[in-house]
Motif scaffolding. Structure first.
Motif, PDB file in Angstrom:
ATOM      1  N   THR A 128      22.235   1.777 -40.644  1.00  0.00           N
ATOM      2  CA  THR A 128      21.781   2.239 -39.334  1.00  0.00           C
ATOM      3  C   THR A 128      20.752   3.345 -39.527  1.00  0.00           C
ATOM      4  OG1 THR A 128      22.442   3.031 -37.144  1.00  0.00           O
ATOM      5  CG2 THR A 128      23.570   4.010 -39.030  1.00  0.00           C
ATOM      6  N   THR A 129      19.927   3.521 -38.522  1.00  0.00           N
ATOM      7  CA  THR A 129      18.927   4.595 -38.533  1.00  0.00           C
ATOM      8  C   THR A 129      19.071   5.496 -37.311  1.00  0.00           C
ATOM      9  OG1 THR A 129      17.326   3.169 -37.389  1.00  0.00           O
ATOM     10  CG2 THR A 129      17.245   3.193 -39.805  1.00  0.00           C
ATOM     11  N   ARG A 130      20.147   5.268 -36.532  1.00  0.00           N
ATOM     12  CA  ARG A 130      20.318   6.033 -35.284  1.00  0.00           C
ATOM     13  C   ARG A 130      21.721   6.603 -35.194  1.00  0.00           C
ATOM     14  NH1 ARG A 130      18.137   1.196 -33.861  1.00  0.00           N
ATOM     15  NH2 ARG A 130      20.144   0.495 -33.050  1.00  0.00           N
ATOM     16  N   PRO A 131      21.879   7.744 -34.501  1.00  0.00           N
ATOM     17  CA  PRO A 131      23.224   8.258 -34.252  1.00  0.00           C
ATOM     18  C   PRO A 131      24.035   7.275 -33.418  1.00  0.00           C
ATOM     19  CG  PRO A 131      21.536   9.907 -33.723  1.00  0.00           C
ATOM     20  CD  PRO A 131      20.825   8.609 -33.941  1.00  0.00           C
ATOM     21  N   ALA A 132      25.343   7.393 -33.511  1.00  0.00           N
ATOM     22  CA  ALA A 132      26.213   6.508 -32.742  1.00  0.00           C
ATOM     23  C   ALA A 132      25.929   6.659 -31.253  1.00  0.00           C
ATOM     24  CB  ALA A 132      27.675   6.815 -33.052  1.00  0.00           C
ATOM     25  N   ALA A 133      25.769   5.521 -30.560  1.00  0.00           N
ATOM     26  CA  ALA A 133      25.467   5.560 -29.132  1.00  0.00           C
ATOM     27  C   ALA A 133      26.721   5.432 -28.275  1.00  0.00           C
ATOM     28  CB  ALA A 133      24.492   4.429 -28.785  1.00  0.00           C
ATOM     29  N   GLU A 134      27.731   4.730 -28.794  1.00  0.00           N
ATOM     30  CA  GLU A 134      28.906   4.434 -27.981  1.00  0.00           C
ATOM     31  C   GLU A 134      30.161   5.166 -28.428  1.00  0.00           C
ATOM     32  OE1 GLU A 134      29.403   0.239 -27.783  1.00  0.00           O
ATOM     33  OE2 GLU A 134      27.330  -0.148 -27.178  1.00  0.00           O
ATOM     34  N   VAL A 135      30.074   5.901 -29.534  1.00  0.00           N
ATOM     35  CA  VAL A 135      31.237   6.634 -30.052  1.00  0.00           C
ATOM     36  C   VAL A 135      30.879   8.109 -30.179  1.00  0.00           C
ATOM     37  CG1 VAL A 135      32.849   6.893 -31.976  1.00  0.00           C
ATOM     38  CG2 VAL A 135      32.039   4.604 -31.326  1.00  0.00           C
ATOM     39  N   ALA A 136      31.655   8.976 -29.555  1.00  0.00           N
ATOM     40  CA  ALA A 136      31.394  10.412 -29.635  1.00  0.00           C
ATOM     41  C   ALA A 136      31.831  10.939 -30.993  1.00  0.00           C
ATOM     42  CB  ALA A 136      32.140  11.147 -28.525  1.00  0.00           C
ATOM     43  N   PRO A 137      30.988  11.711 -31.676  1.00  0.00           N
ATOM     44  CA  PRO A 137      31.372  12.272 -32.974  1.00  0.00           C
ATOM     45  C   PRO A 137      32.585  13.198 -32.843  1.00  0.00           C
ATOM     46  CG  PRO A 137      29.005  12.496 -32.607  1.00  0.00           C
ATOM     47  CD  PRO A 137      29.603  12.070 -31.302  1.00  0.00           C
ATOM     48  N   ASP A 138      33.478  13.112 -33.799  1.00  0.00           N
ATOM     49  CA  ASP A 138      34.648  13.992 -33.837  1.00  0.00           C
ATOM     50  C   ASP A 138      34.183  15.429 -34.082  1.00  0.00           C
ATOM     51  OD1 ASP A 138      36.944  15.430 -34.405  1.00  0.00           O
ATOM     52  OD2 ASP A 138      37.846  13.844 -35.620  1.00  0.00           O
ATOM     53  N   PRO A 139      34.409  16.341 -33.133  1.00  0.00           N
ATOM     54  CA  PRO A 139      33.930  17.718 -33.299  1.00  0.00           C
ATOM     55  C   PRO A 139      34.676  18.486 -34.387  1.00  0.00           C
ATOM     56  CG  PRO A 139      35.286  17.554 -31.329  1.00  0.00           C
ATOM     57  CD  PRO A 139      35.102  16.157 -31.839  1.00  0.00           C
ATOM     58  N   TYR A 140      35.805  17.937 -34.843  1.00  0.00           N
ATOM     59  CA  TYR A 140      36.596  18.629 -35.860  1.00  0.00           C
ATOM     60  C   TYR A 140      36.263  18.183 -37.287  1.00  0.00           C
ATOM     61  CZ  TYR A 140      39.303  20.265 -31.898  1.00  0.00           C
ATOM     62  OH  TYR A 140      39.669  20.846 -30.709  1.00  0.00           O
ATOM     63  N   VAL A 141      35.404  17.194 -37.425  1.00  0.00           N
ATOM     64  CA  VAL A 141      34.945  16.798 -38.766  1.00  0.00           C
ATOM     65  C   VAL A 141      33.889  17.796 -39.217  1.00  0.00           C
ATOM     66  CG1 VAL A 141      33.677  15.060 -40.087  1.00  0.00           C
ATOM     67  CG2 VAL A 141      35.502  14.360 -38.526  1.00  0.00           C
ATOM     68  N   ARG A 142      34.095  18.353 -40.397  1.00  0.00           N
ATOM     69  CA  ARG A 142      33.203  19.408 -40.896  1.00  0.00           C
ATOM     70  C   ARG A 142      32.999  19.258 -42.393  1.00  0.00           C
ATOM     71  NH1 ARG A 142      36.180  22.898 -43.863  1.00  0.00           N
ATOM     72  NH2 ARG A 142      38.417  23.128 -43.421  1.00  0.00           N
ATOM     73  N   ARG A 143      32.030  20.026 -42.895  1.00  0.00           N
ATOM     74  CA  ARG A 143      31.810  20.057 -44.349  1.00  0.00           C
ATOM     75  C   ARG A 143      32.978  20.750 -45.033  1.00  0.00           C
ATOM     76  NH1 ARG A 143      26.157  20.470 -43.105  1.00  0.00           N
ATOM     77  NH2 ARG A 143      25.001  18.930 -44.350  1.00  0.00           N
ATOM     78  N   ILE A 144      33.344  20.232 -46.191  1.00  0.00           N
ATOM     79  CA  ILE A 144      34.359  20.883 -47.022  1.00  0.00           C
ATOM     80  C   ILE A 144      33.674  21.971 -47.853  1.00  0.00           C
ATOM     81  CG2 ILE A 144      35.928  20.523 -48.988  1.00  0.00           C
ATOM     82  CD1 ILE A 144      37.041  19.545 -46.341  1.00  0.00           C
ATOM     83  N   ARG A 145      34.290  23.143 -47.898  1.00  0.00           N
ATOM     84  CA  ARG A 145      33.729  24.281 -48.634  1.00  0.00           C
ATOM     85  C   ARG A 145      34.100  24.210 -50.110  1.00  0.00           C
ATOM     86  NH1 ARG A 145      36.547  26.814 -44.471  1.00  0.00           N
ATOM     87  NH2 ARG A 145      37.964  27.637 -46.065  1.00  0.00           N
ATOM     88  N   LYS A 146      33.353  24.929 -50.917  1.00  0.00           N
ATOM     89  CA  LYS A 146      33.589  24.921 -52.362  1.00  0.00           C
ATOM     90  C   LYS A 146      34.970  25.456 -52.728  1.00  0.00           C
ATOM     91  CE  LYS A 146      28.686  25.415 -53.541  1.00  0.00           C
ATOM     92  NZ  LYS A 146      27.669  26.258 -54.195  1.00  0.00           N
TER      93      LYS A 146
END
Length: 280
Positions: A128-146
């Protein structure tokens, strides 16, 4: 008169190798990412890069490291690479690549290298080349820290064991696998949803070049499956990938994993081809 030859590429042939890799930035993302970081020096690359030449022109590649990966390999190149691999003996833990040349490569190597532990003959490649149109991104998914390696490692080990069928901790006690996880965490390409100190969804952006990247290691804790976390989590990782890494995002999935394929389609991924994996 057509003349052909096969040899190990030398560091001075980097531009020629990158030109071949650039023909298909999505399918070649794994090898291209390694070459862009390490060049063609076998020690830094973690393996040799074999080249197949027609009339002195580099036409096809094969990465020969922990994985054996044909790249833009014509039928004649596949036969040459198979002969070289057969003479050398198996040093890889898998053969992975676009389905057609990988299937031909395995058919030539199976008599001397077989049997494989498992053959996954058709793994849809999705893009894909586009953000999801029909699914809202999970706001609690984040980068894992070192400083969160102890948090992410159990989920990574569980995912790998479930996906590959053996633990990544076997053999060297997991040193190589832990180093790879740490590399992705350090690069800011490891993502997770954490609840009560435990990872319940995770994924990584594995191979990454300026043109394309590949999401890998998607996993949901067993008791959280069926609740849509893979869709919203993937939508979140996709947003990070497009914003921070590359304009094209890909992944490949086992054809028998119908639930995952459906989830990825809902997020906006489309099937554009297929990979094949031979596991030893």
């Amino acid at each position: 008169m057509l003349t052909t030859t096969t040899k190990v590429l030398e560091p001075g042939e980097l531009d020629d190798a990158l030109a071949v890799l650039d023909r298909d930035p999505v399918a070649n993302a794994f090898v291209a990412a390694r070459v862009q970081v390490a060049g063609l020096d076998p020690w830094r690359l973690g393996g040799e890069m074999w080249g197949w030449y027609e009339n002195g022109r580099l036409e096809s590649l094969c990465y020969a490291g922990a994985n054996l990966v044909p790249v833009c390999a014509t039928p004649d190149a596949v036969r040459a690479f198979a002969e070289r691999a057969r003479r050398q003996g198996r040093r890889c833990s898998s053969i992975v690549g676009p389905a057609a040349p990988t299937a031909e490569l395995w058919s030539l190597l199976e008599p001397s290298w077989g049997p494989a532990r498992e053959v996954r003959a058709h793994q849809p490649l999705m893009v894909t080349t586009r953000p999801a149109a029909e699914v809202a991104p999970d706001p609690y998914v984040r980068r894992i820290r070192k400083d969160e390696m102890d948090l992410i490692m159990p989920a990574c080990v569980a995912m790998f064991t479930e996906e590959v069928g053996i633990s990544p901790l076997a053999g060297d006690g997991g040193l190589l696998y832990q180093a790879r996880v740490a590399e992705l965490v350090g690069a800011g390409r490891s993502f997770a949803r954490v609840e009560n100190g435990r990872v319940v969804f995770k994924a990584e952006i594995g191979a990454a070049t300026l043109r394309a990247c590949q999401i890998q290691g998607v996993w949901v804790a067993p008791e959280y499956r069926g609740k849509g976390l893979s869709e919203t989590g993937m939508a979140a990782v996709l947003r990070y990938a497009l914003a921070d890494v590359a304009p094209i995002v890909s992944l490949y999935v086992n054809d028998f994993n119908t639930a995952a394929r459906a989830a990825y389609r809902r997020v906006g991924f489309e099937e554009v081809g297929a990979f094949m994996s031979v596991l030893f």
